[in-house]
Design a protein around this motif. Structure first.
Motif, PDB file in Angstrom:
ATOM      1  N   VAL A   1       0.855  -1.197   0.000  1.00 20.53           N
ATOM      2  CA  VAL A   1       0.000   0.000   0.000  1.00 20.53           C
ATOM      3  C   VAL A   1       0.886   1.241   0.000  1.00 20.53           C
ATOM      4  CG1 VAL A   1      -1.769   1.303   1.242  1.00 20.53           C
ATOM      5  CG2 VAL A   1      -1.826  -1.195   1.260  1.00 20.53           C
ATOM      6  N   GLU A   2       0.583   2.170  -0.892  1.00 19.05           N
ATOM      7  CA  GLU A   2       1.364   3.413  -0.991  1.00 19.05           C
ATOM      8  C   GLU A   2       0.407   4.605  -1.003  1.00 19.05           C
ATOM      9  OE1 GLU A   2       4.414   5.638  -4.136  1.00 19.05           O
ATOM     10  OE2 GLU A   2       3.880   3.532  -4.442  1.00 19.05           O
ATOM     11  N   LEU A   3       0.565   5.481  -0.023  1.00 17.10           N
ATOM     12  CA  LEU A   3      -0.280   6.676   0.056  1.00 17.10           C
ATOM     13  C   LEU A   3       0.082   7.646  -1.056  1.00 17.10           C
ATOM     14  CD1 LEU A   3      -2.489   8.045   1.850  1.00 17.10           C
ATOM     15  CD2 LEU A   3      -0.620   9.210   3.024  1.00 17.10           C
ATOM     16  N   MET A   4      -0.929   8.152  -1.753  1.00 16.04           N
ATOM     17  CA  MET A   4      -0.689   9.099  -2.852  1.00 16.04           C
ATOM     18  C   MET A   4      -0.976  10.532  -2.407  1.00 16.04           C
ATOM     19  SD  MET A   4       0.225   6.872  -5.070  1.00 16.04           S
ATOM     20  CE  MET A   4       0.330   7.729  -6.626  1.00 16.04           C
ATOM     21  N   SER A   5      -2.126  10.748  -1.787  1.00 14.08           N
ATOM     22  CA  SER A   5      -2.477  12.086  -1.291  1.00 14.08           C
ATOM     23  C   SER A   5      -3.559  11.945  -0.237  1.00 14.08           C
ATOM     24  CB  SER A   5      -2.962  12.993  -2.429  1.00 14.08           C
ATOM     25  OG  SER A   5      -4.182  12.529  -2.963  1.00 14.08           O
ATOM     26  N   SER A   6      -3.635  12.927   0.652  1.00 14.67           N
ATOM     27  CA  SER A   6      -4.648  12.867   1.706  1.00 14.67           C
ATOM     28  C   SER A   6      -4.994  14.265   2.198  1.00 14.67           C
ATOM     29  CB  SER A   6      -4.147  12.019   2.886  1.00 14.67           C
ATOM     30  OG  SER A   6      -2.979  12.587   3.451  1.00 14.67           O
ATOM     31  N   ASN A   7      -6.204  14.404   2.680  1.00 16.45           N
ATOM     32  CA  ASN A   7      -6.670  15.646   3.295  1.00 16.45           C
ATOM     33  C   ASN A   7      -7.314  15.260   4.618  1.00 16.45           C
ATOM     34  OD1 ASN A   7      -7.727  18.092   4.004  1.00 16.45           O
ATOM     35  ND2 ASN A   7      -8.908  18.403   2.124  1.00 16.45           N
ATOM     36  N   GLU A   8      -6.498  15.312   5.689  1.00 16.98           N
ATOM     37  CA  GLU A   8      -6.918  14.802   6.983  1.00 16.98           C
ATOM     38  C   GLU A   8      -7.608  15.888   7.800  1.00 16.98           C
ATOM     39  OE1 GLU A   8      -4.943  12.069  10.564  1.00 16.98           O
ATOM     40  OE2 GLU A   8      -3.718  12.794   8.885  1.00 16.98           O
ATOM     41  N   THR A   9      -8.584  15.474   8.603  1.00 18.43           N
ATOM     42  CA  THR A   9      -9.283  16.417   9.486  1.00 18.43           C
ATOM     43  C   THR A   9      -8.573  16.466  10.838  1.00 18.43           C
ATOM     44  OG1 THR A   9     -10.776  14.738  10.389  1.00 18.43           O
ATOM     45  CG2 THR A   9     -11.472  15.855   8.366  1.00 18.43           C
ATOM     46  N   ASP A  10      -8.962  17.421  11.657  1.00 17.92           N
ATOM     47  CA  ASP A  10      -8.312  17.609  12.960  1.00 17.92           C
ATOM     48  C   ASP A  10      -8.553  16.445  13.915  1.00 17.92           C
ATOM     49  OD1 ASP A  10      -7.334  20.037  12.139  1.00 17.92           O
ATOM     50  OD2 ASP A  10      -9.029  21.187  12.939  1.00 17.92           O
ATOM     51  N   ILE A  11      -9.641  15.689  13.697  1.00 19.02           N
ATOM     52  CA  ILE A  11      -9.964  14.612  14.642  1.00 19.02           C
ATOM     53  C   ILE A  11      -9.612  13.224  14.090  1.00 19.02           C
ATOM     54  CG2 ILE A  11     -11.784  15.918  15.805  1.00 19.02           C
ATOM     55  CD1 ILE A  11     -13.846  14.404  14.132  1.00 19.02           C
ATOM     56  N   GLY A  12      -8.780  13.208  13.038  1.00 13.66           N
ATOM     57  CA  GLY A  12      -8.280  11.930  12.538  1.00 13.66           C
ATOM     58  C   GLY A  12      -9.060  11.298  11.408  1.00 13.66           C
TER      59      GLY A  12
END
Length: 356
Positions: free
Chosen positions: A145-156
């Protein structure tokens, strides 16, 4: 069916000769193509040869019964015929399935895109649950598994996360996950204990080769910017994030998880090619693949392919009407039972359409 199988067996024998020919082996690209075709046919041919052996055994045993006077031996032969007849029926079913048209993308790596839908923070948290579920499933399959992009929120949670799963047959298993996933549970922030319904959308796209999709440099606008959110040292202090905009289609892809601008650009380009490939496939035939919007839906609560009900510990796949009370195991990556059922249903529909 037997005519098709005879043709495949002859084709397999021809390929066996070709891939052993030094003149063919000299052209590595052509040789590798023939080797792949040979390997794809080998499973069917091996099963077909076994099928013919079973038919021969049945025929031989029937002839022996006609000539044999020993009662005990005749009973043994009849028992063997009975077992062979059962095996014959099973092999015929397996061969019918093997002859069904194969999705050319089945053996490819995949990009999985998960987005929080209706439900705000709770939907983003559910998106994180799905990311963990697919990651666990990939680990069980020994896929990478390879992470490409993410937009994480403050609560995980995740407003959006895109990752790649590398492994033979990844697309053949995960392509059924595209659509709206609905969760029913009591959020941690809900003091009255009321059950909330939230959704997340999943899109599964096959990785494509350069020969499948060619992108002109003039058709892509490249913007660089400073990464935001959670990141490693230096990630948030340099303009390493990359946004690609495909001008003819308006498709936008962003990647910011690598420290290197070049690596982010390479990752974003892979995702862009996958999305363009999917779009082209959809335009060629709606039967093969629906376009992006219809694949994942709008994220409304009324749209769903599967429901995850926490109070009842239940998963229901609405496409095939299958309900399992194994929610915890399912979210830990034990999703094969549902995928197997979806595969079987698709095979049955194909056989019905082909009149097999």
């Amino acid at each position: 069916m037997l005519e098709k199988l005879d043709f495949i067996e002859n084709k397999y024998d021809e390929l066996s000769i070709k891939i052993s020919d030094p003149t063919v082996m000299a052209n590595q690209k052509e040789w590798q193509k023939l080797c792949k075709e040979h390997a794809d046919l080998e499973i069917i041919v091996t099963k077909y040869k076994h099928y013919k052996e079973v038919l021969d055994t049945i025929q031989t045993d029937k002839e022996m019964i006609q000539e044999e006077n020993d009662k005990e031996l005749r009973e043994m032969l009849q028992e063997e015929i009975k077992e062979c007849e059962e095996e014959k029926l099973n092999l015929e079913e397996e061969l019918r399935v093997a002859l069904l048209p194969k999705d050319p993308n089945d053996d490819k790596n995949v990009f999985v895109e998960i987005r929080g839908g209706a439900g705000g923070d709770e939907a983003a948290l559910f998106a994180a649950n799905l990311l963990r579920m697919y990651t666990r499933y990939a680990e069980k399959q020994r896929w990478k598994v390879e992470l490409m992009s993410s937009n994480e929120t403050d609560i995980g949670g995740f407003k959006e996360v895109v990752f790649m799963i590398k492994g033979k047959g990844a697309y053949s298993r995960l392509k059924y996950e595209s659509g709206v996933h609905r969760v029913q549970r009591v959020p941690d922030t809900e003091s009255s204990g009321r059950i909330h319904t939230s959704t997340a959308t999943v899109a599964v796209l096959p990785e494509v080769d350069d020969v499948d999709v060619q992108i002109s440099a003039n058709d892509v606008r490249i913007d660089v910017f400073r990464a935001s959110g959670h990141g490693g040292q230096c990630v948030n202090t340099t303009d390493s994030a990359v946004r690609l905009t495909h001008l003819p289609t308006g498709i936008v892809v962003s990647c910011q998880d690598e420290k290197s601008q070049l690596k982010n650009k390479e990752k974003a380009m892979k995702v862009l090619k996958a999305r363009l490939y999917e779009k082209a496939q959809a335009e060629r035939s709606a039967k093969i693949s629906e376009n992006r919007k219809s694949q994942v839906g709008t994220g409304d609560r009324s749209e769903r392919i599967r429901t995850y009900n926490y109070p009842q510990g239940r998963i229901t796949d609405h496409r095939i009407g299958l309900t399992l009370y194994k929610l915890e195991n399912f979210l830990n990556g034990d999703i094969d039972e549902v995928i197997d059922a979806l595969v079987t249903t698709e095979q049955a529909e194909k056989m019905k359409a082909m009149g097999v």
